[in-house]
Scaffold this active site. Structure first.
Site, PDB file in Angstrom:
ATOM      1  N   LYS A 224      -2.231  -1.376  -3.801  1.00 22.17           N
ATOM      2  CA  LYS A 224      -2.981  -0.282  -3.637  1.00 22.17           C
ATOM      3  C   LYS A 224      -2.136   1.163  -3.809  1.00 22.17           C
ATOM      4  O   LYS A 224      -1.282   0.851  -3.129  1.00 22.17           O
ATOM      5  CB  LYS A 224      -3.800  -0.517  -2.319  1.00 22.17           C
ATOM      6  CG  LYS A 224      -4.991   0.955  -2.236  1.00 22.17           C
ATOM      7  CD  LYS A 224      -5.458   0.623  -0.625  1.00 22.17           C
ATOM      8  CE  LYS A 224      -6.227   1.909  -0.809  1.00 22.17           C
ATOM      9  NZ  LYS A 224      -6.849   1.822   0.868  1.00 22.17           N
TER      10      LYS A 224
ATOM     11  N   LYS B  63       0.900  -1.101   0.023  1.00 26.08           N
ATOM     12  CA  LYS B  63       0.102   0.133  -0.099  1.00 26.08           C
ATOM     13  C   LYS B  63       0.713   1.226  -0.050  1.00 26.08           C
ATOM     14  O   LYS B  63       1.651   1.390   1.023  1.00 26.08           O
ATOM     15  CB  LYS B  63      -0.701  -0.116   1.369  1.00 26.08           C
ATOM     16  CG  LYS B  63      -1.639   1.140   1.416  1.00 26.08           C
ATOM     17  CD  LYS B  63      -2.713   0.974   2.733  1.00 26.08           C
ATOM     18  CE  LYS B  63      -3.649   2.107   2.907  1.00 26.08           C
ATOM     19  NZ  LYS B  63      -4.344   1.844   4.199  1.00 26.08           N
TER      20      LYS B  63
HETATM   21 ZN   LIG Z   1      -6.043   3.312   8.214  1.00 31.27          ZN
END
Ligand SMILES: [Zn+2]
Length: 320
Positions: free
Chosen positions: A244, A191
């Site tokens: 992501k 992420k």
């Molecule tokens: Zn968070």
């Protein structure tokens, strides 16, 4: 080559297809609401009130969506996010409601603290040598408690998104200890600290009051570090990995696919908002752009796609 592209042969040689069954629809449920409200920066996306959840789940299932990813917005926020693991918290209640309304629905839950903390960070914060920051090890028990509470309510898949070191290991141990050996962990393993999360913060009311998230999320410049993050999560017991945002990180997606686990790509709020905005101006064809964006994720290796377009895409696939 053009013989392969003759009009009546085009479908025959299609290498990738989008399956409705691979789509995951994110869902925001807000304890403060009596009826849904639109998210201004994400036209077509809403925050829902709790009573609307069963009907919404049924509607998605009828459209062919087989999995949802739940985010909760609690009535009260606190320093240490107690509402995030409350037995009767907003997500826990929503899990039970979906399970009752659509027993077959695969329920994934976001496991994080940022919607529940007054400071808006993803864990417990405290003073460090470099000022206030999220404390890693101190926050692990909180994440495990959230995950166990979701599992107890009936979640199939818990998805830690806090990017704390060791969170997958810690969560796996807590799930097993509490008898939830069958609950999967979808790690937000890769992420990035992306500019594309802006509209989400409005949707989930999870903006932060100081600093930023660059001390726990990945720098967009670092592909090797991104791979290492996912590799570590495999070792810690992740069942599924995630990249992501999705569209600007296809190289990372392709690399992480080589680790052998199913990989989810999260087409984030900013990606949605950009397509929406250009389409609303009439500058691009929304449907073609969305489908092209999803097929590019499949090409790069995504097994699952989390997208705010899920329901709409399911409808488009029906028409095709
Ligand atoms: Zn968070």
């Amino acid at each position: 080559m053009r013989r392969l592209r003759r009009r009546n042969l085009q479908l025959l040689f299609k290498e990738f297809r989008i399956f409705r069954e691979s789509l995951i629809a994110p869902l925001f449920v807000d304890e403060n609401l009596r009826g849904k409200i639109p998210v201004p920066s994400m036209p077509g996306v809403f925050r829902y009130a709790e009573p609307e959840i069963p009907d919404l789940a049924r509607r998605l299932y009828r459209a062919g969506i087989r999995a949802i990813l739940l985010f909760g917005i609690p009535r009260g926020k606190s320093e240490n996010a107690e509402a995030a693991y409350a037995e009767d918290g907003i997500v826990q209640r929503s899990i039970r409601a979906v399970r009752k309304a659509v027993p077959e629905m695969v329920i994934c839950t976001d496991v994080c603290a940022c919607e529940y903390t007054t400071h808006g960070h993803c864990g417990i914060v405290g003073e460090t040598a470099q000022g206030m920051d999220v404390l890693n090890d101190v926050s692990l028990d909180l994440m495990a408690a959230i995950a166990v509470s979701h599992a107890r309510a009936g979640a199939d898949i818990v998805a830690p998104s806090c990017m704390l070191d060791g969170v997958v290991f810690w969560t796996r141990a807590a799930l097993d200890e509490n008898g939830f050996e069958d609950v999967l962990i979808l790690s937000y393993s890769t992420k990035f600290a992306s500019a594309l999360y802006g509209p989400f913060r409005e949707a989930a009311d999870s903006g932060y009051s100081f600093g930023d998230r660059t001390t726990y999320q990945l720098p967009p410049s670092n592909a090797r570090e991104a791979f290492r993050e996912s590799e570590l999560d495999v070792g810690e017991g992740a069942d599924l990995l995630m990249v992501k945002p999705a569209g600007w990180y296809l190289d990372v997606l392709a690399r992480i696919k080589s680790l052998g686990l199913p990989v989810a790509a999260y087409q984030v709020s900013g990606e949605y908002a950009m397509i929406k905005a250009a389409a609303e101006k009439g500058w691009i064809d929304e449907r073609k752009t969305v489908l092209e964006s999803l097929i590019s994720l499949q090409r790069a290796g995504a097994d699952l796609i989390i997208t705010y377009y899920a329901e709409q895409v399911a409808g488009w696939l029906d028409e095709e």
